[in-house]
Design a protein around this motif. Structure first.
Motif, PDB file in Angstrom:
ATOM      1  N   MET A   1       0.828  -1.193   0.000  1.00 31.15           N
ATOM      2  CA  MET A   1       0.000   0.000   0.000  1.00 31.15           C
ATOM      3  C   MET A   1       0.872   1.256   0.000  1.00 31.15           C
ATOM      4  SD  MET A   1      -3.143  -0.747  -0.209  1.00 31.15           S
ATOM      5  CE  MET A   1      -4.246  -2.161  -0.029  1.00 31.15           C
ATOM      6  N   ILE A   2       0.426   2.240  -0.761  1.00 31.91           N
ATOM      7  CA  ILE A   2       1.234   3.458  -0.919  1.00 31.91           C
ATOM      8  C   ILE A   2       1.425   4.172   0.412  1.00 31.91           C
ATOM      9  CG2 ILE A   2       1.308   5.731  -2.003  1.00 31.91           C
ATOM     10  CD1 ILE A   2      -0.154   4.541  -4.392  1.00 31.91           C
ATOM     11  N   TYR A   3       0.378   4.242   1.235  1.00 30.31           N
ATOM     12  CA  TYR A   3       0.475   5.006   2.481  1.00 30.31           C
ATOM     13  C   TYR A   3       1.473   4.396   3.462  1.00 30.31           C
ATOM     14  CZ  TYR A   3      -2.502   1.378   4.494  1.00 30.31           C
ATOM     15  OH  TYR A   3      -3.018   0.183   4.937  1.00 30.31           O
ATOM     16  N   ALA A   4       1.836   3.130   3.280  1.00 23.09           N
ATOM     17  CA  ALA A   4       2.775   2.462   4.185  1.00 23.09           C
ATOM     18  C   ALA A   4       4.214   2.547   3.706  1.00 23.09           C
ATOM     19  CB  ALA A   4       2.372   1.002   4.363  1.00 23.09           C
ATOM     20  N   ARG A   5       4.455   3.117   2.528  1.00 20.24           N
ATOM     21  CA  ARG A   5       5.822   3.220   2.020  1.00 20.24           C
ATOM     22  C   ARG A   5       6.620   4.253   2.803  1.00 20.24           C
ATOM     23  NH1 ARG A   5       4.667   2.966  -4.553  1.00 20.24           N
ATOM     24  NH2 ARG A   5       3.889   0.798  -4.574  1.00 20.24           N
ATOM     25  N   ARG A   6       7.939   4.100   2.741  1.00 20.12           N
ATOM     26  CA  ARG A   6       8.812   4.938   3.565  1.00 20.12           C
ATOM     27  C   ARG A   6       8.625   6.428   3.276  1.00 20.12           C
ATOM     28  NH1 ARG A   6      13.385   3.764   6.370  1.00 20.12           N
ATOM     29  NH2 ARG A   6      13.399   1.662   5.491  1.00 20.12           N
ATOM     30  N   TRP A   7       8.556   6.805   1.991  1.00 24.05           N
ATOM     31  CA  TRP A   7       8.433   8.226   1.668  1.00 24.05           C
ATOM     32  C   TRP A   7       7.105   8.792   2.173  1.00 24.05           C
ATOM     33  CZ3 TRP A   7       4.309   9.907  -1.166  1.00 24.05           C
ATOM     34  CH2 TRP A   7       3.633   8.959  -1.964  1.00 24.05           C
ATOM     35  N   ALA A   8       6.049   7.970   2.100  1.00 24.56           N
ATOM     36  CA  ALA A   8       4.750   8.429   2.570  1.00 24.56           C
ATOM     37  C   ALA A   8       4.745   8.605   4.086  1.00 24.56           C
ATOM     38  CB  ALA A   8       3.667   7.445   2.142  1.00 24.56           C
ATOM     39  N   GLN A   9       5.332   7.652   4.803  1.00 21.46           N
ATOM     40  CA  GLN A   9       5.381   7.735   6.249  1.00 21.46           C
ATOM     41  C   GLN A   9       6.270   8.886   6.724  1.00 21.46           C
ATOM     42  OE1 GLN A   9       3.682   6.088   8.776  1.00 21.46           O
ATOM     43  NE2 GLN A   9       2.397   5.510   7.031  1.00 21.46           N
ATOM     44  N   THR A  10       7.326   9.175   5.957  1.00 19.81           N
ATOM     45  CA  THR A  10       8.179  10.325   6.288  1.00 19.81           C
ATOM     46  C   THR A  10       7.401  11.624   6.141  1.00 19.81           C
ATOM     47  OG1 THR A  10      10.169   9.147   5.558  1.00 19.81           O
ATOM     48  CG2 THR A  10      10.300  11.551   5.695  1.00 19.81           C
ATOM     49  N   TRP A  11       6.618  11.719   5.079  1.00 16.61           N
ATOM     50  CA  TRP A  11       5.783  12.900   4.833  1.00 16.61           C
ATOM     51  C   TRP A  11       4.789  13.080   5.980  1.00 16.61           C
ATOM     52  CZ3 TRP A  11       2.567  13.526  -0.341  1.00 16.61           C
ATOM     53  CH2 TRP A  11       2.254  14.882  -0.530  1.00 16.61           C
ATOM     54  N   LEU A  12       4.146  11.998   6.379  1.00 16.34           N
ATOM     55  CA  LEU A  12       3.174  12.066   7.467  1.00 16.34           C
ATOM     56  C   LEU A  12       3.845  12.395   8.804  1.00 16.34           C
ATOM     57  CD1 LEU A  12       1.111   8.896   6.498  1.00 16.34           C
ATOM     58  CD2 LEU A  12       0.331  11.259   6.298  1.00 16.34           C
ATOM     59  N   ALA A  13       5.047  11.858   9.029  1.00 18.83           N
ATOM     60  CA  ALA A  13       5.770  12.146  10.267  1.00 18.83           C
ATOM     61  C   ALA A  13       6.104  13.629  10.379  1.00 18.83           C
ATOM     62  CB  ALA A  13       7.051  11.310  10.326  1.00 18.83           C
ATOM     63  N   ILE A  14       6.512  14.217   9.271  1.00 19.64           N
ATOM     64  CA  ILE A  14       6.784  15.665   9.266  1.00 19.64           C
ATOM     65  C   ILE A  14       5.512  16.424   9.616  1.00 19.64           C
ATOM     66  CG2 ILE A  14       7.440  17.626   7.820  1.00 19.64           C
ATOM     67  CD1 ILE A  14       9.249  15.715   6.263  1.00 19.64           C
ATOM     68  N   GLY A  15       4.378  15.896   9.157  1.00 16.65           N
ATOM     69  CA  GLY A  15       3.103  16.550   9.419  1.00 16.65           C
ATOM     70  C   GLY A  15       2.780  16.650  10.898  1.00 16.65           C
ATOM     71  N   ILE A  16       2.943  15.551  11.645  1.00 19.92           N
ATOM     72  CA  ILE A  16       2.614  15.594  13.072  1.00 19.92           C
ATOM     73  C   ILE A  16       3.637  16.434  13.836  1.00 19.92           C
ATOM     74  CG2 ILE A  16       3.849  13.455  13.631  1.00 19.92           C
ATOM     75  CD1 ILE A  16       0.596  14.792  15.246  1.00 19.92           C
ATOM     76  N   LEU A  17       4.911  16.361  13.441  1.00 18.33           N
ATOM     77  CA  LEU A  17       5.924  17.195  14.096  1.00 18.33           C
ATOM     78  C   LEU A  17       5.656  18.675  13.846  1.00 18.33           C
ATOM     79  CD1 LEU A  17       9.131  15.105  13.309  1.00 18.33           C
ATOM     80  CD2 LEU A  17       7.979  15.329  15.508  1.00 18.33           C
ATOM     81  N   TRP A  18       5.235  18.983  12.617  1.00 15.40           N
ATOM     82  CA  TRP A  18       4.925  20.382  12.296  1.00 15.40           C
ATOM     83  C   TRP A  18       3.725  20.858  13.098  1.00 15.40           C
ATOM     84  CZ3 TRP A  18       7.355  24.182   9.603  1.00 15.40           C
ATOM     85  CH2 TRP A  18       6.612  25.339   9.345  1.00 15.40           C
TER      86      TRP A  18
END
Length: 391
Positions: A1-18
C-alpha cells in the motif's frame, strides 16, 4: 500500500511534528497554516485512496464514533445556513480541515504505535525547547518582572492557551518516557523547561487540570512510577500554594461563575439551532464584555445549540470508550491521561472548536485524532481480520 511506504510515512511524520512544534516555533501563524497544508492536509488527500481499506476497518471497529463525528460535522455545516458569519465558504473549509486532520492519524499510525509515540516524544522535546526560548526571551531579553505572566513565542503567546498546549505535552511525555539513557536526559530537561513555562504562565486552569491528571495516573497506570508522579505532584502543589498563596488567589475566580451564568442565558435564546457555526457573540458579565464563554461546552451550545452540544458529547465520550477498550496498553494509558486533562481544561477556557488549527486543537481534535489511530490496535485483536496490506 502506498500510504505504508517509507516516503509516505516520512511525509506524514513531518506533518505531526509540524502540527505540534511549529505552533510555537513557526515565525508566524500564516507560515504555520501553510505548513499544515503542505505536510498534513495534502499528504492525507494524496494517500487517502490507497488507505480505503483502513477506513473500511475503522468504520467496522469504531462505528459509533464515526457516526457521531459525521453527524457533528453535518450539523455544523447545516448551521451555516442560519449563521451570521460573513464568509460561509471559509467556515465550511474549516470543517474539511477537521475531517482531514482526523483521517490523518490512521495513516500515520500504520507504521506502529511505538513510532507514533516516538514522534510525539520528539515533538514534546521541541515544545520544551520553545518553552525555554520563551522564558529567556520574555524575562531575559525583554526584562519583564518575574511576577508578570509569561507570554511565549509563536502561537503559545497567550498565557492561558499557551499553558494548555504545554500542559498537554507534559501529560503525554509523563506517560511515554523513552527507554534510551541519552533520550531520557532530553526528556527530563524538556519536562523541567515545560514545567517552568506552565508555572510562569500562572494559568490556574491548566495547572489544576495537570495536577488532577497526575494525581489520577495510578488509577489506570497501576505501577510504582505513576504513584511516584502522583505523590511528587501533590508535594509540589502544596509547596507552590504555600509560596505563591497571594499570587494564586489575587485574580479570584476570574469571573468564571458569572460568565457561565450569562452563557446559559445566551443558550436559552436559541436553544435548538444556536447562532450558527462561526457566528460572532459576546458574553456580558458584571458590566464587562467577554469575547467567548470560556468553556468549550457552553461555547458549542451557543454556536450549535443543544443538538450540537449533544453530538460533541457523543464524540467526546465515544473517544473515552475507544480509549477504555485499550486502557491496558502503553498508548491507551497516555490517551487516558490526555483525555482527562483535556476534559478538565475545557471547563476553564478553550472556547473554540471549528476555527483553523490553533492551541485549542491540542485539547479537542488532537485527542480525537489519536483515538482514531486505534483502528490498528482493534484490527489486531483475536478474532479480527488484519487490514489488508497494513504493514
Amino acid at each position: 500500500m502506498i500510504y505504508a511506504r517509507r516516503w509516505a510515512q516520512t511525509w506524514l511524520a513531518i506533518g505531526i511534528l509540524w502540527f505540534v512544534m511549529a505552533i510555537a516555533l513557526a515565525p508566524s501563524n500564516k507560515l504555520y497554516q501553510q505548513g499544515l497544508v503542505l505536510f498534513l492536509w495534502l499528504p492525507t488527500l494524496v494517500l487517502l485512496w490507497s488507505a480505503r481499506g483502513v477506513l473500511a476497518e475503522q468504520w467496522r471497529t469504531q462505528r459509533a464514533l464515526c457516526i457521531a463525528m459525521g453527524l457533528l460535522l453535518l450539523w455544523s455545516g447545516l448551521s451555516l445556513t442560519w449563521a451570521s458569519g460573513e464568509d460561509a465558504g471559509r467556515e465550511f473549509k474549516r470543517l474539511v480541515y477537521i475531517g482531514l486532520f482526523l483521517l490523518f492519524f490512521p495513516l500515520l499510525a500504520s507504521a506502529g504505535f511505538a513510532r507514533l509515540i516516538r514522534l510525539l516524544q520528539w515533538a514534546g522535546i521541541g515544545l520544551g525547547i520553545a518553552a525555554l526560548i520563551s522564558i529567556v526571551h520574555f524575562y531575559g531579553v525583554q526584562a519583564h518582572s518575574w511576577r508578570v505572566r509569561l507570554e511565549g513565542i509563536g502561537e503559545i503567546s497567550h498565557p492561558v492557551l499557551g499553558a494548555y498546549v504545554i500542559a498537554a505535552a507534559i501529560v503525554w511525555m509523563l506517560h511515554w518516557p523513552p527507554q534510551q539513557r541519552w533520550f531520557q536526559l532530553l526528556w527530563a530537561l524538556s519536562l523541567l523547561s515545560m514545567g517552568a513555562f506552565l508555572l510562569l504562565c500562572q494559568s490556574r486552569g491548566a495547572t489544576l487540570g495537570l495536577l488532577i491528571t497526575m494525581l489520577a495516573m495510578p488509577l489506570w497506570c497501576r505501577d510504582r512510577k505513576s504513584c511516584f508522579i502522583a505523590l511528587s505532584a501533590l508535594a509540589a502543589a502544596v509547596l507552590a500554594f504555600t509560596l505563591m498563596y497571594a499570587l494564586i488567589l489575587a485574580r479570584g475566580s476570574s469571573y468564571r461563575p458569572e460568565i457561565f451564568q450569562s452563557s446559559l442565558q445566551l443558550i436559552s435564546l436559541h436553544p435548538w439551532t444556536g447562532l450558527g457555526m462561526g457566528s460572532f457573540y459576546t458574553v456580558p458579565a458584571l458590566g464587562m464584555t467577554f469575547d467567548h464563554s470560556h468553556n468549550m461546552f457552553t461555547h458549542i451550545a451557543i454556536e450549535l445549540g443543544i443538538p450540537g452540544l449533544l453530538l460533541w458529547m457523543a464524540v467526546w465520550f465515544g473517544v473515552l470508550r475507544e480509549i477504555w477498550r485499550v486502557r491496558s496498553s502503553t498508548y491507551g494509558k497516555g490517551l487516558m491521561g490526555l483525555w482527562l486533562f483535556s476534559t478538565l481544561a475545557m471547563q476553564f477556557d478553550a472556547a473554540s472548536l471549528t476555527d483553523t488549527p490553533r492551541a485549542e486543537w491540542f485539547i479537542s481534535w488532537l485527542p480525537v485524532g489519536l483515538s482514531m489511530a486505534l483502528v490498528w490496535m482493534h484490527a489486531r485483536r483475536p478474532g479480527c481480520d488484519k487490514i489488508s496490506g497494513s504493514i
